[in-house]
Design an enzyme around this catalytic site. Structure first.
Site, PDB file in Angstrom:
ATOM      1  N   ARG A   1       0.841  -1.208   0.000  1.00 50.21           N
ATOM      2  CA  ARG A   1       0.000   0.000   0.000  1.00 50.21           C
ATOM      3  C   ARG A   1       0.872   1.252   0.000  1.00 50.21           C
ATOM      4  O   ARG A   1       2.069   1.210   0.278  1.00 50.21           O
ATOM      5  CB  ARG A   1      -0.908   0.006   1.236  1.00 50.21           C
ATOM      6  CG  ARG A   1      -2.016  -1.022   1.217  1.00 50.21           C
ATOM      7  CD  ARG A   1      -2.778  -1.070   2.530  1.00 50.21           C
ATOM      8  NE  ARG A   1      -1.995  -1.693   3.595  1.00 50.21           N
ATOM      9  CZ  ARG A   1      -2.425  -1.864   4.839  1.00 50.21           C
ATOM     10  NH1 ARG A   1      -3.632  -1.439   5.186  1.00 50.21           N
ATOM     11  NH2 ARG A   1      -1.662  -2.453   5.736  1.00 50.21           N
TER      12      ARG A   1
ATOM     13  N   LYS B   1       1.580   1.599   7.393  1.00 49.46           N
ATOM     14  CA  LYS B   1       1.931   0.803   8.560  1.00 49.46           C
ATOM     15  C   LYS B   1       2.916   1.532   9.460  1.00 49.46           C
ATOM     16  O   LYS B   1       3.603   2.463   9.059  1.00 49.46           O
ATOM     17  CB  LYS B   1       2.517  -0.534   8.127  1.00 49.46           C
ATOM     18  CG  LYS B   1       1.491  -1.472   7.516  1.00 49.46           C
ATOM     19  CD  LYS B   1       0.328  -1.751   8.442  1.00 49.46           C
ATOM     20  CE  LYS B   1       0.721  -2.547   9.655  1.00 49.46           C
ATOM     21  NZ  LYS B   1      -0.413  -2.751  10.601  1.00 49.46           N
TER      22      LYS B   1
ATOM     23  N   TYR C   1      -1.060   4.172  10.793  1.00 51.22           N
ATOM     24  CA  TYR C   1      -1.461   3.118  11.716  1.00 51.22           C
ATOM     25  C   TYR C   1      -0.270   2.811  12.607  1.00 51.22           C
ATOM     26  O   TYR C   1       0.825   2.520  12.112  1.00 51.22           O
ATOM     27  CB  TYR C   1      -1.871   1.848  10.963  1.00 51.22           C
ATOM     28  CG  TYR C   1      -3.187   1.952  10.231  1.00 51.22           C
ATOM     29  CD1 TYR C   1      -4.372   2.154  10.925  1.00 51.22           C
ATOM     30  CD2 TYR C   1      -3.245   1.844   8.847  1.00 51.22           C
ATOM     31  CE1 TYR C   1      -5.587   2.253  10.259  1.00 51.22           C
ATOM     32  CE2 TYR C   1      -4.451   1.935   8.161  1.00 51.22           C
ATOM     33  CZ  TYR C   1      -5.627   2.144   8.877  1.00 51.22           C
ATOM     34  OH  TYR C   1      -6.819   2.237   8.205  1.00 51.22           O
TER      35      TYR C   1
ATOM     36  N   HIS D   1      -0.684   1.206  16.262  1.00 52.11           N
ATOM     37  CA  HIS D   1      -0.931   0.025  17.108  1.00 52.11           C
ATOM     38  C   HIS D   1       0.111  -0.086  18.218  1.00 52.11           C
ATOM     39  O   HIS D   1       0.730  -1.138  18.438  1.00 52.11           O
ATOM     40  CB  HIS D   1      -0.948  -1.247  16.257  1.00 52.11           C
ATOM     41  CG  HIS D   1      -1.995  -1.247  15.189  1.00 52.11           C
ATOM     42  ND1 HIS D   1      -3.348  -1.367  15.468  1.00 52.11           N
ATOM     43  CD2 HIS D   1      -1.902  -1.111  13.831  1.00 52.11           C
ATOM     44  CE1 HIS D   1      -4.033  -1.326  14.343  1.00 52.11           C
ATOM     45  NE2 HIS D   1      -3.181  -1.166  13.339  1.00 52.11           N
TER      46      HIS D   1
ATOM     47  N   GLU E   1      -5.830   4.528  13.912  1.00 64.64           N
ATOM     48  CA  GLU E   1      -6.769   3.585  14.519  1.00 64.64           C
ATOM     49  C   GLU E   1      -7.436   4.097  15.786  1.00 64.64           C
ATOM     50  O   GLU E   1      -8.389   3.481  16.267  1.00 64.64           O
ATOM     51  CB  GLU E   1      -6.079   2.241  14.803  1.00 64.64           C
ATOM     52  CG  GLU E   1      -5.104   2.238  15.967  1.00 64.64           C
ATOM     53  CD  GLU E   1      -3.705   2.675  15.572  1.00 64.64           C
ATOM     54  OE1 GLU E   1      -2.807   2.592  16.436  1.00 64.64           O
ATOM     55  OE2 GLU E   1      -3.502   3.101  14.417  1.00 64.64           O
TER      56      GLU E   1
ATOM     57  N   SER F   1     -10.559  -2.342   8.175  1.00 61.13           N
ATOM     58  CA  SER F   1     -11.276  -3.421   8.854  1.00 61.13           C
ATOM     59  C   SER F   1     -12.197  -4.138   7.876  1.00 61.13           C
ATOM     60  O   SER F   1     -12.337  -5.368   7.916  1.00 61.13           O
ATOM     61  CB  SER F   1     -12.091  -2.865  10.026  1.00 61.13           C
ATOM     62  OG  SER F   1     -11.256  -2.335  11.022  1.00 61.13           O
TER      63      SER F   1
ATOM     64  N   ASP G   1      -2.872  -7.162  15.009  1.00 59.05           N
ATOM     65  CA  ASP G   1      -2.223  -5.847  15.095  1.00 59.05           C
ATOM     66  C   ASP G   1      -2.242  -5.304  16.522  1.00 59.05           C
ATOM     67  O   ASP G   1      -1.368  -4.533  16.912  1.00 59.05           O
ATOM     68  CB  ASP G   1      -2.923  -4.834  14.184  1.00 59.05           C
ATOM     69  CG  ASP G   1      -2.358  -4.844  12.767  1.00 59.05           C
ATOM     70  OD1 ASP G   1      -1.184  -5.214  12.611  1.00 59.05           O
ATOM     71  OD2 ASP G   1      -3.089  -4.495  11.840  1.00 59.05           O
TER      72      ASP G   1
ATOM     73  N   VAL H   1      -1.432 -12.763   9.914  1.00 57.88           N
ATOM     74  CA  VAL H   1      -0.720 -11.714   9.167  1.00 57.88           C
ATOM     75  C   VAL H   1      -1.136 -10.350   9.697  1.00 57.88           C
ATOM     76  O   VAL H   1      -2.328 -10.035   9.770  1.00 57.88           O
ATOM     77  CB  VAL H   1      -1.001 -11.836   7.662  1.00 57.88           C
ATOM     78  CG1 VAL H   1      -0.382 -10.665   6.902  1.00 57.88           C
ATOM     79  CG2 VAL H   1      -0.451 -13.155   7.135  1.00 57.88           C
ATOM     80  N   ALA H   2      -0.145  -9.541  10.063  1.00 54.80           N
ATOM     81  CA  ALA H   2      -0.431  -8.269  10.735  1.00 54.80           C
ATOM     82  C   ALA H   2      -0.793  -7.145   9.782  1.00 54.80           C
ATOM     83  O   ALA H   2      -1.191  -6.072  10.234  1.00 54.80           O
ATOM     84  CB  ALA H   2       0.772  -7.851  11.581  1.00 54.80           C
ATOM     85  N   ASN H   3      -0.655  -7.364   8.484  1.00 53.66           N
ATOM     86  CA  ASN H   3      -1.072  -6.332   7.526  1.00 53.66           C
ATOM     87  C   ASN H   3      -1.853  -6.975   6.392  1.00 53.66           C
ATOM     88  O   ASN H   3      -1.487  -6.891   5.220  1.00 53.66           O
ATOM     89  CB  ASN H   3       0.133  -5.542   6.994  1.00 53.66           C
ATOM     90  CG  ASN H   3       1.175  -6.407   6.309  1.00 53.66           C
ATOM     91  OD1 ASN H   3       1.378  -7.553   6.686  1.00 53.66           O
ATOM     92  ND2 ASN H   3       1.843  -5.866   5.310  1.00 53.66           N
TER      93      ASN H   3
END
Length: 371
Positions: free
Chosen positions: A15, A75, A94, A96, A118, A134, A270, A298-300
């Site tokens: 992205r 990210k 983002y 987190h 977020e 989401s 995440d 998978v975190a992304n």
């Protein structure tokens, strides 16, 4: 203001934080937009597309970060980017932080201002900058879960919709929010036998009214979670407490009682994950085994569909980016209480209570920070 967009470097993260339409909007409002060379290629946006919209292309990450007043990312920064942090810089991405102790320490040590997508929150508790991703992650979850259920991928060899004369897969979704609802809709579309658990009875009534007869809605508690998970072929975890670590709803002992080859997809990874055995994985190596069940963490997740994700993200973030660029971060946050809740770190201190609680440190109140 100089708004800079570096190339994302997290594993298989394709992205980019801004589209050409976003560049055009910011330039038209008098701002300078700086894009690292190749930042949009993963989302099928060539450098020429950004230049045509009014951006300047910079050769590398170091020059992009150094020239910025405001850095836009998708990210959270990884360790190799910590050296670019500085006190007079604003980061909007983002983050987190509740699940990222090293990043939190680096942000605090630098004294920079960090605003997290977020935790931007509207008065009705909606999370406008988290919602589009989401939705993407939720819709992806049953698809990647169905792929993991194939025998060559370590699953039980079960076809989610089945065929006439066989049972479809039983999919349980923990959480009926934005991600959970998206997961439920795609699971239904795949022909699965779907159950949704949530603590919010009003939300369960809404889902029942929309999908009466096609989805089972269950009030969430430890007893019902245990019962539903043990009977499931796939479990999708999609619970969220804004800014805080996700609650652990599925223990490893419970996983040990599931059928071998069952699949668990943790959308909440995440924020630390809602399964006890969860730990972040990558698109390059997405799954691991716990007690014979396959975990996909998978975190992304939205990074796998960057063309869709990038445009959906910019649609949501651009109004807020416009405010920060026009007014400066402090006045923009003063003017918009929803955006103010996005502030996580400033001048070496945390400003988000759940993040501070996750790390066991003190935080400064927003009123004190913003005056």
């Amino acid at each position: 203001m100089k708004v800079a967009v570096p190339r994302e470097i997290k594993n298989n993260e394709f992205r980019v934080a801004l589209t050409p339409a976003g560049v055009h909007d910011l330039v038209a409002n008098g701002h300078e937009v700086l894009i690292e060379a190749g930042a949009g290629l993963g989302s099928s946006i060539p450098d020429e597309g950004f230049v045509a919209a009014g951006a300047t292309i910079l050769p590398d990450a170091a020059s992009t970060w150094a020239a910025a007043d405001l850095v836009l990312k998708v990210k959270e920064p990884i360790e190799s980017e910590y050296g670019y942090f500085r006190e007079d810089l604003v980061l909007f991405a983002y983050l987190h932080l509740a699940a990222e102790p090293e990043l939190t320490r680096a942000l605090l040590a630098s004294g920079m201002t960090a605003i997290a997508y977020e935790t931007v929150q509207l008065p009705n508790r909606a999370l406008p900058l988290l919602a589009p991703m989401s939705e993407v992650a939720g819709r992806l979850a049953p698809i990647v879960g169905a792929n993991a259920m194939l025998k060559p991928n370590g699953g039980p060899g079960l076809l989610v919709p089945g065929v006439p004369g066989t049972h479809p897969a039983r999919i349980t979704v923990l959480g009926g929010g934005v991600a959970g609802t998206a997961a439920m809709q795609v699971a239904l579309g795949l022909g699965a036998d779907v159950t949704v658990l949530d603590t919010n009875l009003f939300r369960l009534r809404e889902l029942d009214a929309l999908h009466f007869g096609r989805v089972k809605t269950i009030a969430s508690n430890s007893f019902e979670i245990d019962k539903a998970v043990v009977e499931s072929d796939m479990v999708i975890g999609s619970v969220l407490i804004p800014g805080a670590k996700a609650p652990k709803l599925v223990s490893n002992e419970l996983v040990s009682r599931m059928r071998p080859g069952s699949v668990l997809v943790d959308i909440a990874v995440d924020q630390g994950g809602c399964f006890a055995g969860s730990h972040p994985t990558t698109h390059a190596d997405p799954t691991f085994t716990v007690h014979g069940s396959l975990f996909y963490c998978v975190a992304n997740m939205p990074g796998a569909v960057p063309n869709t994700s990038t445009y959906a993200l910019t649609n949501a973030t651009l109004p807020y980016v416009r405010q920060v660029a026009a007014l400066g971060w402090r006045d923009a946050l003063r003017a918009d209480p929803a955006l103010a809740l996005g502030l996580n770190a400033c001048a070496g201190t945390l400003t988000n209570a759940p993040v501070a609680a996750a790390h066991g440190v003190e935080h400064r109140d927003l009123v004190e920070v913003l005056g």
